[in-house]
Design an enzyme around this catalytic site. Structure first.
Site, PDB file in Angstrom:
ATOM      1  N   GLU A  54       0.840  -1.203   0.000  1.00 42.23           N
ATOM      2  CA  GLU A  54       0.000   0.000   0.000  1.00 42.23           C
ATOM      3  C   GLU A  54       0.877   1.256   0.000  1.00 42.23           C
ATOM      4  O   GLU A  54       0.585   2.234  -0.700  1.00 42.23           O
ATOM      5  CB  GLU A  54      -0.904  -0.013   1.228  1.00 42.23           C
ATOM      6  CG  GLU A  54      -1.785   1.211   1.373  1.00 42.23           C
ATOM      7  CD  GLU A  54      -2.273   1.386   2.797  1.00 42.23           C
ATOM      8  OE1 GLU A  54      -2.555   2.541   3.159  1.00 42.23           O
ATOM      9  OE2 GLU A  54      -2.360   0.390   3.544  1.00 42.23           O
ATOM     10  N   ASP A  58       0.690   3.877  -3.081  1.00 38.67           N
ATOM     11  CA  ASP A  58       0.324   5.282  -2.934  1.00 38.67           C
ATOM     12  C   ASP A  58       1.171   6.163  -3.852  1.00 38.67           C
ATOM     13  O   ASP A  58       0.664   7.081  -4.504  1.00 38.67           O
ATOM     14  CB  ASP A  58       0.502   5.695  -1.470  1.00 38.67           C
ATOM     15  CG  ASP A  58       0.105   7.136  -1.219  1.00 38.67           C
ATOM     16  OD1 ASP A  58      -1.081   7.457  -1.371  1.00 38.67           O
ATOM     17  OD2 ASP A  58       0.991   7.939  -0.874  1.00 38.67           O
ATOM     18  N   ASP A 127      -7.240   1.114   0.477  1.00 37.60           N
ATOM     19  CA  ASP A 127      -5.890   0.636   0.811  1.00 37.60           C
ATOM     20  C   ASP A 127      -5.528  -0.600  -0.012  1.00 37.60           C
ATOM     21  O   ASP A 127      -4.392  -0.736  -0.491  1.00 37.60           O
ATOM     22  CB  ASP A 127      -5.803   0.300   2.304  1.00 37.60           C
ATOM     23  CG  ASP A 127      -5.862   1.537   3.189  1.00 37.60           C
ATOM     24  OD1 ASP A 127      -5.733   2.652   2.660  1.00 37.60           O
ATOM     25  OD2 ASP A 127      -6.048   1.377   4.416  1.00 37.60           O
ATOM     26  N   GLU A 130      -4.618   0.353  -3.601  1.00 36.17           N
ATOM     27  CA  GLU A 130      -3.248   0.860  -3.691  1.00 36.17           C
ATOM     28  C   GLU A 130      -2.240  -0.284  -3.628  1.00 36.17           C
ATOM     29  O   GLU A 130      -1.244  -0.288  -4.365  1.00 36.17           O
ATOM     30  CB  GLU A 130      -2.980   1.867  -2.575  1.00 36.17           C
ATOM     31  CG  GLU A 130      -3.689   3.190  -2.781  1.00 36.17           C
ATOM     32  CD  GLU A 130      -3.365   4.210  -1.721  1.00 36.17           C
ATOM     33  OE1 GLU A 130      -3.463   5.408  -2.010  1.00 36.17           O
ATOM     34  OE2 GLU A 130      -3.011   3.809  -0.586  1.00 36.17           O
TER      35      GLU A 130
END
Length: 240
Positions: A54, A58, A127, A130
């Site tokens: 994650e 991002d 989440d 990502e």
């Protein structure tokens, strides 16, 4: 991966058409921290959650969205691009994309998260998306991400640019409720629960004293947003 986990990983690939060379990466992307903790406490070794993926995802997402904005809107001001980037990479948009591909169905969750509706919680879906981006990036490269998701994100970015999509479920719900009942919805914190050591807030949204939906989240604000989303979608179905 054990056999039951492998079946879910294989089903994900079959349903989405996203095929991995390294299926362990996909498993990790789908593995929520609650599940990893539960499995490790049960004696399995080194079951890793999707948190590190994650973290990478991002950054991949930010590059991906920024590239679309840079190429499609060369005349836009930097301040406007930053605002749209933030909206396009928001939890709400990522949860929309996740639901469209039914990502929640394939997540590995601990019993507590499963019980409290984590499979359809915006924050968990965002989440996980990502983490999935990072897994695809590591497995197949950045161009694969563009191939899979560029068209969809261009659609959302265009709507945001036009001011058609800065979606706020609480505002949307309030508009529906006030048009029909002349009073705003009320958000009531009814209790807190413990889940893997974390506190979960449980909020009911009420109209004229009647509960129409319940939301859960790691903060009161997150629980209110979740309750608003569920209530909004419920009212839309009733209107259809």
């Amino acid at each position: 991966m054990n056999e039951s986990e492998r079946k879910i990983v294989e089903e994900f690939q079959k349903k989405t058409g996203i095929n991995f060379k390294n299926e362990e990466l996909l498993f990790r992307a789908l593995c929520h921290s609650s599940y990893a903790n539960e499995q490790n406490q049960a004696g399995r070794k080194n079951v890793e959650s999707n948190e590190k993926l994650e973290f990478l995802g991002d950054a991949v997402l930010e590059l991906f969205v920024c590239e679309i904005l840079y190429k499609k809107y060369p005349e836009a001001e930097v301040g406007d691009l930053a605002r749209v980037k933030s909206a396009a990479a928001s939890e709400e948009v990522l949860a929309l994309v996740s639901r469209k591909m039914n990502l929640g169905k394939f997540l590995f969750l601990g019993k507590g998260e499963e019980k409290t509706g984590g499979r359809d919680r915006d924050s968990i879906l965002a989440d996980a998306f990502e983490a999935l981006l990072a897994a695809i990036y590591l497995d197949q490269g950045y161009e694969k991400i563009k191939e899979l998701f560029e068209q969809e994100f261009e659609f959302y970015i265009e709507k945001i640019m036009k001011g058609e999509m800065l979606f706020d479920y609480k505002t949307a719900l309030q508009e529906i409720v006030q048009s029909e009942h002349k009073v705003p919805p009320e958000y009531v914190l009814v209790r807190t629960e413990k889940n893997d050591g974390d506190r979960i807030f449980v909020v009911e949204v009420r109209v004229d004293g009647k509960t129409i939906a319940t939301g859960r989240g790691r903060t009161k604000k997150e629980a209110e947003k979740e309750a608003a989303r569920i209530a909004y979608e419920k009212l839309l179905k009733e209107r259809a």
